[in-house]
Scaffold this motif. Structure first.
Motif, PDB file in Angstrom:
ATOM      1  N   ASN A  44       1.350  -1.194  -0.096  1.00  0.00           N
ATOM      2  CA  ASN A  44      -0.018  -0.304  -0.040  1.00  0.00           C
ATOM      3  C   ASN A  44       0.320   1.218  -0.638  1.00  0.00           C
ATOM      4  OD1 ASN A  44      -2.371  -1.541  -0.298  1.00  0.00           O
ATOM      5  ND2 ASN A  44      -2.687  -1.334   2.369  1.00  0.00           N
ATOM      6  N   LEU A  45       2.188   1.558   0.678  1.00  0.00           N
ATOM      7  CA  LEU A  45       2.651   2.270   1.134  1.00  0.00           C
ATOM      8  C   LEU A  45       3.093   2.425  -0.302  1.00  0.00           C
ATOM      9  CD1 LEU A  45       4.438   1.918   4.370  1.00  0.00           C
ATOM     10  CD2 LEU A  45       2.631   3.332   3.645  1.00  0.00           C
ATOM     11  N   ALA A  46       4.140   0.901  -1.285  1.00  0.00           N
ATOM     12  CA  ALA A  46       4.609   1.747  -2.332  1.00  0.00           C
ATOM     13  C   ALA A  46       3.068   1.963  -3.510  1.00  0.00           C
ATOM     14  CB  ALA A  46       5.185   0.357  -3.316  1.00  0.00           C
ATOM     15  N   LEU A  47       2.362   1.196  -3.108  1.00  0.00           N
ATOM     16  CA  LEU A  47       1.325   2.213  -4.438  1.00  0.00           C
ATOM     17  C   LEU A  47       0.958   3.378  -3.972  1.00  0.00           C
ATOM     18  CD1 LEU A  47      -0.251   1.145  -6.282  1.00  0.00           C
ATOM     19  CD2 LEU A  47      -2.369   0.794  -5.161  1.00  0.00           C
ATOM     20  N   SER A  48       0.716   3.902  -2.736  1.00  0.00           N
ATOM     21  CA  SER A  48       0.423   4.945  -2.725  1.00  0.00           C
ATOM     22  C   SER A  48       2.101   6.405  -2.868  1.00  0.00           C
ATOM     23  CB  SER A  48       0.263   5.219  -1.549  1.00  0.00           C
ATOM     24  OG  SER A  48      -0.108   4.958  -0.727  1.00  0.00           O
TER      25      SER A  48
ATOM     26  N   MET B 233      -5.694  10.471   0.422  1.00  0.00           N
ATOM     27  CA  MET B 233      -4.719  10.009   1.043  1.00  0.00           C
ATOM     28  C   MET B 233      -5.782   9.823   3.384  1.00  0.00           C
ATOM     29  SD  MET B 233      -2.641   7.748   2.964  1.00  0.00           S
ATOM     30  CE  MET B 233      -1.747   7.629   1.643  1.00  0.00           C
ATOM     31  N   SER B 234      -6.946  10.759   3.336  1.00  0.00           N
ATOM     32  CA  SER B 234      -7.135  10.356   4.374  1.00  0.00           C
ATOM     33  C   SER B 234      -8.719   9.976   4.732  1.00  0.00           C
ATOM     34  CB  SER B 234      -7.877  11.976   4.905  1.00  0.00           C
ATOM     35  OG  SER B 234      -8.812  12.102   3.581  1.00  0.00           O
ATOM     36  N   THR B 235      -9.412   9.567   3.036  1.00  0.00           N
ATOM     37  CA  THR B 235     -10.128   8.509   2.783  1.00  0.00           C
ATOM     38  C   THR B 235      -9.545   6.994   3.389  1.00  0.00           C
ATOM     39  OG1 THR B 235     -11.771  10.256   1.364  1.00  0.00           O
ATOM     40  CG2 THR B 235     -11.605   7.177   1.236  1.00  0.00           C
ATOM     41  N   ALA B 236      -8.314   6.736   2.476  1.00  0.00           N
ATOM     42  CA  ALA B 236      -8.083   5.743   2.918  1.00  0.00           C
ATOM     43  C   ALA B 236      -7.064   5.187   4.682  1.00  0.00           C
ATOM     44  CB  ALA B 236      -6.420   5.800   2.411  1.00  0.00           C
TER      45      ALA B 236
ATOM     46  N   ILE C 180     -11.272   8.608  14.875  1.00  0.00           N
ATOM     47  CA  ILE C 180     -10.412   8.888  13.396  1.00  0.00           C
ATOM     48  C   ILE C 180      -9.875  10.344  13.114  1.00  0.00           C
ATOM     49  CG2 ILE C 180     -11.182  10.398  10.680  1.00  0.00           C
ATOM     50  CD1 ILE C 180     -13.492   8.634  10.613  1.00  0.00           C
ATOM     51  N   ARG C 181     -10.155  11.353  14.304  1.00  0.00           N
ATOM     52  CA  ARG C 181      -8.984  12.655  14.129  1.00  0.00           C
ATOM     53  C   ARG C 181      -7.699  12.175  15.064  1.00  0.00           C
ATOM     54  NH1 ARG C 181     -11.725  17.185  13.147  1.00  0.00           N
ATOM     55  NH2 ARG C 181     -13.342  17.242  12.902  1.00  0.00           N
ATOM     56  N   ASN C 182      -7.643  11.128  15.541  1.00  0.00           N
ATOM     57  CA  ASN C 182      -6.502  10.553  16.682  1.00  0.00           C
ATOM     58  C   ASN C 182      -5.250  10.102  15.276  1.00  0.00           C
ATOM     59  OD1 ASN C 182      -7.307  11.873  18.645  1.00  0.00           O
ATOM     60  ND2 ASN C 182      -7.970  10.166  19.501  1.00  0.00           N
ATOM     61  N   ALA C 183      -6.301   9.265  14.003  1.00  0.00           N
ATOM     62  CA  ALA C 183      -5.691   8.945  13.484  1.00  0.00           C
ATOM     63  C   ALA C 183      -4.340   9.170  12.524  1.00  0.00           C
ATOM     64  CB  ALA C 183      -6.536   7.559  12.623  1.00  0.00           C
ATOM     65  N   LEU C 184      -5.130  10.501  12.131  1.00  0.00           N
ATOM     66  CA  LEU C 184      -5.176  12.047  10.652  1.00  0.00           C
ATOM     67  C   LEU C 184      -4.158  12.576  11.760  1.00  0.00           C
ATOM     68  CD1 LEU C 184      -8.364  12.878   9.204  1.00  0.00           C
ATOM     69  CD2 LEU C 184      -6.839  11.879   8.227  1.00  0.00           C
ATOM     70  N   ALA C 185      -4.012  12.770  13.507  1.00  0.00           N
ATOM     71  CA  ALA C 185      -3.058  13.140  13.432  1.00  0.00           C
ATOM     72  C   ALA C 185      -1.893  13.031  13.441  1.00  0.00           C
ATOM     73  CB  ALA C 185      -3.928  13.954  14.508  1.00  0.00           C
ATOM     74  N   LYS C 186      -1.605  11.475  13.942  1.00  0.00           N
ATOM     75  CA  LYS C 186      -0.640  10.854  13.219  1.00  0.00           C
ATOM     76  C   LYS C 186       0.462  10.669  12.391  1.00  0.00           C
ATOM     77  CE  LYS C 186      -1.667   8.176  17.512  1.00  0.00           C
ATOM     78  NZ  LYS C 186      -1.703   7.007  18.610  1.00  0.00           N
ATOM     79  N   ALA C 187      -0.801  10.877  11.571  1.00  0.00           N
ATOM     80  CA  ALA C 187      -0.252  10.342   9.630  1.00  0.00           C
ATOM     81  C   ALA C 187      -0.236  11.925   8.241  1.00  0.00           C
ATOM     82  CB  ALA C 187      -1.583  10.456   9.268  1.00  0.00           C
ATOM     83  N   LYS C 188       0.537  13.025   9.382  1.00  0.00           N
ATOM     84  CA  LYS C 188       1.372  13.920   8.503  1.00  0.00           C
ATOM     85  C   LYS C 188       2.194  13.484   7.450  1.00  0.00           C
ATOM     86  CE  LYS C 188       3.726  18.448   8.598  1.00  0.00           C
ATOM     87  NZ  LYS C 188       4.988  19.014   9.626  1.00  0.00           N
ATOM     88  N   ALA C 189       2.462  12.466   7.254  1.00  0.00           N
ATOM     89  CA  ALA C 189       3.948  12.140   6.145  1.00  0.00           C
ATOM     90  C   ALA C 189       3.087  11.491   5.485  1.00  0.00           C
ATOM     91  CB  ALA C 189       4.815  11.343   7.218  1.00  0.00           C
ATOM     92  N   LEU C 190       2.157  10.144   5.803  1.00  0.00           N
ATOM     93  CA  LEU C 190       1.238   9.512   4.779  1.00  0.00           C
ATOM     94  C   LEU C 190       0.187  11.009   3.657  1.00  0.00           C
ATOM     95  CD1 LEU C 190      -0.091   7.086   6.496  1.00  0.00           C
ATOM     96  CD2 LEU C 190       1.868   6.365   4.970  1.00  0.00           C
ATOM     97  N   LEU C 191      -0.251  11.940   4.624  1.00  0.00           N
ATOM     98  CA  LEU C 191      -0.854  13.448   4.101  1.00  0.00           C
ATOM     99  C   LEU C 191      -0.017  14.044   3.293  1.00  0.00           C
ATOM    100  CD1 LEU C 191      -3.837  14.324   6.906  1.00  0.00           C
ATOM    101  CD2 LEU C 191      -3.844  12.972   4.837  1.00  0.00           C
ATOM    102  N   GLU C 192       1.429  13.757   3.070  1.00  0.00           N
ATOM    103  CA  GLU C 192       2.284  14.584   2.466  1.00  0.00           C
ATOM    104  C   GLU C 192       2.724  13.780   1.028  1.00  0.00           C
ATOM    105  OE1 GLU C 192       4.714  16.295   5.239  1.00  0.00           O
ATOM    106  OE2 GLU C 192       3.005  17.514   5.809  1.00  0.00           O
ATOM    107  N   GLY C 193       2.148  12.891   1.012  1.00  0.00           N
ATOM    108  CA  GLY C 193       2.273  11.290   0.789  1.00  0.00           C
ATOM    109  C   GLY C 193       4.053  11.357   0.652  1.00  0.00           C
ATOM    110  N   GLY C 194       4.617  11.602   1.378  1.00  0.00           N
ATOM    111  CA  GLY C 194       6.634  10.933   1.876  1.00  0.00           C
ATOM    112  C   GLY C 194       7.542  11.812   1.103  1.00  0.00           C
TER     113      GLY C 194
END
Length: 285
Positions: free
Chosen positions: A82-86, A110-113, A266-280
């Motif tokens: 999933n990370l590679a496909l992202s 990414m937030s939907t994922a 959801i908000r807790n998970a998104l708060a930890k997902a900065k790198a994912l939301l920036e596409g790496g």
């Protein structure tokens, strides 16, 4: 008509040999960690980005991971896939020529994922990695529009914003293939499983799906898409008030009163997902 045109456009994104190999290896139960490590390590840039995402706060690993083999061992084949496909999807999105805000559209993907994965955990859906991928790809047809028909998608987004009408509603009124149909076509070309096509086709109107076997993952993504549009209104190119199918509660086994607790997780998970939301990518700000 739109599908007819995109068949002739070379710029439409297709996973290169390496990404396709990663998908195939991760989907093969007979594959080894060494097989997947070798496929990812063929591209140094991809390896570094995968490792960056693996070490992001979202996964909360107790120590820094420095090898792809460690990442695969700890997170599993499908999560690394999933990370590679992202990363591939993120780079494809940035090839578009429209005036649509690519960073916001990516954040919607990414937030939907991420939300799909969170909802999967809450309801006990076992294929959480597939839910993540389905959420990531649900609006992939908008990449097709962005690359092949930039003026068209720009017009749709502008009309959605000015009239507060859903992007999907505007598409249907025009009578052309919707982004869901274009996405399903692209996913078929990529030779990915049918469930991703179904999610692309029906995530806006899940009641139209007549293949009950896919209902759970479809409604997971439908709910995730609802929350993403609620939290990041307009990021998907749709500026209407998001609506949730009443059937969602029956299919997922939740109650309307559960939505508050779900939104907190959801908000807790998104708060930890900065790198994912920036596409790496590195944050330049």
């Amino acid at each position: 008509m739109l599908v007819k045109f995109i068949k002739e456009i070379e710029e439409i994104p297709t996973p290169d040999f390496q990404v396709q190999q990663i998908i195939n290896i991760a989907s093969n139960p007979d594959s080894s960690i060494k097989d997947l490590e070798k496929a990812i390590s063929m591209d140094a840039s991809l390896s570094l980005k995968v490792l960056k995402l693996v070490n992001s706060a979202y996964y909360g690993l107790p120590r820094k991971i420095t090898k792809i083999s460690e990442a695969v061992m700890i997170l599993g084949f499908k999560t690394v896939r999933n990370l590679a496909l992202s990363i591939f999807t993120y780079s494809s999105l940035n090839k578009g020529a429209s005036n649509v805000d690519k960073k916001k559209l990516w954040q919607h993907f990414m937030s939907t994922a991420i939300i799909s994965e969170v909802v999967s955990k809450i309801i006990g859906y076992p294929e959480q990695e597939e839910a993540f991928m389905a959420g990531l790809l649900h609006d992939i047809g908008k990449i097709v529009l962005d690359i092949a028909f930039p003026k068209y998608i720009t017009s749709l987004v502008e009309k959605s914003k000015s009239n507060k009408v859903c992007f999907y509603t505007l598409e249907k009124k025009l009578g052309e293939e919707t982004h869901g149909e274009l996405g399903a076509f692209l996913i078929e070309q990529w030779k990915l499983p049918e469930l991703f096509q179904i999610v692309s086709l029906y995530h806006d109107e899940p009641e139209n799906n007549d293949q009950e076997a896919f209902d759970t993952i479809l409604y997971i993504v439908h709910l995730a898409n609802y929350f993403s549009n609620l939290m990041y209104n307009g990021y998907s190119g749709s500026y209407c008030e998001p609506t949730l199918s009443a059937k969602t509660f029956k299919v997922l086994g939740i109650k309307p009163s559960d939505l508050i607790d779900i939104s907190i997780k959801i908000r807790n998970a998104l708060a930890k997902a900065k790198a994912l939301l920036e596409g790496g990518e590195e944050n330049e700000s």
